[in-house]
Design an enzyme around this catalytic site. Structure first.
Site, PDB file in Angstrom:
ATOM      1  CE1 TYR A  61      -3.276  -2.789   0.295  1.00 13.88           C
ATOM      2  CE2 TYR A  61      -3.462  -2.406   2.651  1.00 13.88           C
ATOM      3  CZ  TYR A  61      -3.840  -3.100   1.522  1.00 13.88           C
ATOM      4  OH  TYR A  61      -4.781  -4.087   1.626  1.00 13.88           O
ATOM      5  CG  PHE A 211     -13.361  -4.251  -1.952  1.00 15.52           C
ATOM      6  CD1 PHE A 211     -12.487  -3.330  -1.418  1.00 15.52           C
ATOM      7  CD2 PHE A 211     -13.168  -4.653  -3.267  1.00 15.52           C
ATOM      8  CE1 PHE A 211     -11.420  -2.829  -2.152  1.00 15.52           C
ATOM      9  CE2 PHE A 211     -12.104  -4.149  -4.015  1.00 15.52           C
ATOM     10  CZ  PHE A 211     -11.230  -3.241  -3.458  1.00 15.52           C
ATOM     11  N   PRO A 212     -15.824  -4.723   2.389  1.00 19.58           N
ATOM     12  CG  PRO A 212     -15.499  -4.013   4.587  1.00 19.58           C
ATOM     13  CD  PRO A 212     -14.759  -4.315   3.323  1.00 19.58           C
ATOM     14  N   GLY A 214     -18.279  -2.574  -0.391  1.00 22.47           N
ATOM     15  CA  GLY A 214     -18.338  -2.504  -1.840  1.00 22.47           C
ATOM     16  C   GLY A 214     -17.051  -2.057  -2.498  1.00 22.47           C
ATOM     17  N   GLY A 215     -16.121  -1.522  -1.719  1.00 18.38           N
ATOM     18  CA  GLY A 215     -14.835  -1.123  -2.292  1.00 18.38           C
ATOM     19  C   GLY A 215     -14.931   0.129  -3.124  1.00 18.38           C
ATOM     20  CG  PHE A 216     -11.894   0.715  -5.834  1.00 21.54           C
ATOM     21  CD1 PHE A 216     -11.193   1.655  -5.099  1.00 21.54           C
ATOM     22  CD2 PHE A 216     -11.292  -0.507  -6.076  1.00 21.54           C
ATOM     23  CE1 PHE A 216      -9.920   1.392  -4.624  1.00 21.54           C
ATOM     24  CE2 PHE A 216     -10.019  -0.780  -5.614  1.00 21.54           C
ATOM     25  CZ  PHE A 216      -9.329   0.171  -4.886  1.00 21.54           C
ATOM     26  CB  THR A 217     -18.452   0.075  -7.232  1.00 16.96           C
ATOM     27  OG1 THR A 217     -17.512   0.195  -8.295  1.00 16.96           O
ATOM     28  CG2 THR A 217     -19.833   0.491  -7.735  1.00 16.96           C
ATOM     29  N   PRO A 218     -19.155   1.739  -4.014  1.00 16.12           N
ATOM     30  CG  PRO A 218     -18.904   3.712  -2.799  1.00 16.12           C
ATOM     31  CD  PRO A 218     -18.691   3.123  -4.167  1.00 16.12           C
ATOM     32  CG  LEU A 219     -22.134  -2.592  -0.636  1.00 19.45           C
ATOM     33  CD1 LEU A 219     -22.359  -3.185   0.752  1.00 19.45           C
ATOM     34  CD2 LEU A 219     -22.226  -3.672  -1.699  1.00 19.45           C
TER      35      LEU A 219
END
Length: 287
Positions: A61, A211-212, A214-219
């Site tokens: 990272y 990605f709990p 959604g990660g780069f595309t939020p839920l």
């Protein structure tokens, strides 16, 4: 419904099930330094002040950015703090994610983590499969796993975990060495690992969803919004609360570079979802 237990065993440690993921402390695309270093350091101090004792990081990272920030903010570390890292990838100068599976690369990665974190041994090192990017694909992990086993024998690693792996890869790895955690993509809308989670829980092994939220595309979900509104919570708090109630072996590592967002994430542990709310949320992943 009663609130779920908020601790679970990770290697030799009993950790809070709501931890912290350091990935977002690096710059855009998890590359380079943070835009606001002072804010990043404050978030880390707030994490410890809130009683969180499980931090997930990696030396790729940045690269090297988040680990140096963690050391700067928190070293010497609280006795109960469990820092988990992952190896198996590297970054090039264009921020690409590349496999780094050779014994030499894995050894250097573990040594870099130790140096940049200021540790003599890593509590847990996850081998991150690079056969798939944000979803596992079958492929042999025996050679890189053997390299980590040798580092464990040297005393540089206490426990080994796996990341981005299939159920077969987990079973194959367990024939070689104890596995204390599996870190895969999983959230209320992405439920491919349901059977694996239940199998690991039966063995007392932690499952750590990346990605709990959604990660780069939020839920985004009408059901999520509906349940959140009824509880007076945010949709993301409900998504985390669902994971806590999904299985007792799930350890959460939501990441943020915002002190306010950190407090919102931590507050999700206080939410209790009714059977009706759980049924609505379960429907998202099975739509």
């Amino acid at each position: 419904m009663s609130q779920p237990s908020l601790t679970f065993r990770l290697g030799d440690r009993l950790v809070g099930r709501l931890g912290y993921g350091a990935m977002q402390l690096a710059g855009p695309g998890v590359f380079g330094p943070p835009a606001d270093e002072a804010k990043a350091l404050q978030v880390l101090r707030d994490v410890i002040a809130a009683g969180v004792n499980h931090i997930d990081t990696s030396d790729f990272y940045g690269p090297h950015v988040t680990n140096k920030l963690i050391k700067q903010a928190l070293h010497p570390y609280p006795d109960d703090l469990c820092i988990v890292t992952k190896v198996g990838a590297r970054r090039d100068d264009k921020a690409n994610w590349l496999p780094a599976f050779s014994a030499e690369e894995l050894t250097r990665a573990v040594e870099d983590n130790l140096r940049n974190l200021g540790l003599e041994a890593m509590e847990v090192v996850n081998l991150r499969s690079m056969f798939g990017v944000h979803g596992p694909e079958e492929g042999p992990l025996e050679a890189p796993l053997e390299a980590l086993i040798k580092l464990k024998e040297r005393g540089l690693i206490r426990h080994i975990g796996l990341s981005n792996v299939t159920a077969k890869q987990v079973a194959d790895a367990q024939k070689m060495t104890p596995i204390v955690c599996v870190q895969n993509l999983y959230n209320v809308a992405n439920r491919h690992d349901d059977a694996l989670i239940d199998s690991l829980n039966a063995q007392g092994i932690a499952f750590v969803p990346f990605f709990p939220l959604g990660g780069f595309t939020p839920l985004q979900s009408g059901e999520l919004n509906e349940v959140a509104q009824a509880l007076g919570a945010t949709p993301m708090q409900v998504a985390l609360a669902w994971l806590l109630q999904r299985s007792p072996n799930i350890l959460l590592i939501p990441g943020t570079s915002s002190p306010q967002h950190l407090q919102e994430n931590l507050a999700s542990a206080k939410l209790t979802l009714s059977q009706d709310a759980l049924a609505k949320l379960d429907a998202i992943g099975h739509a």
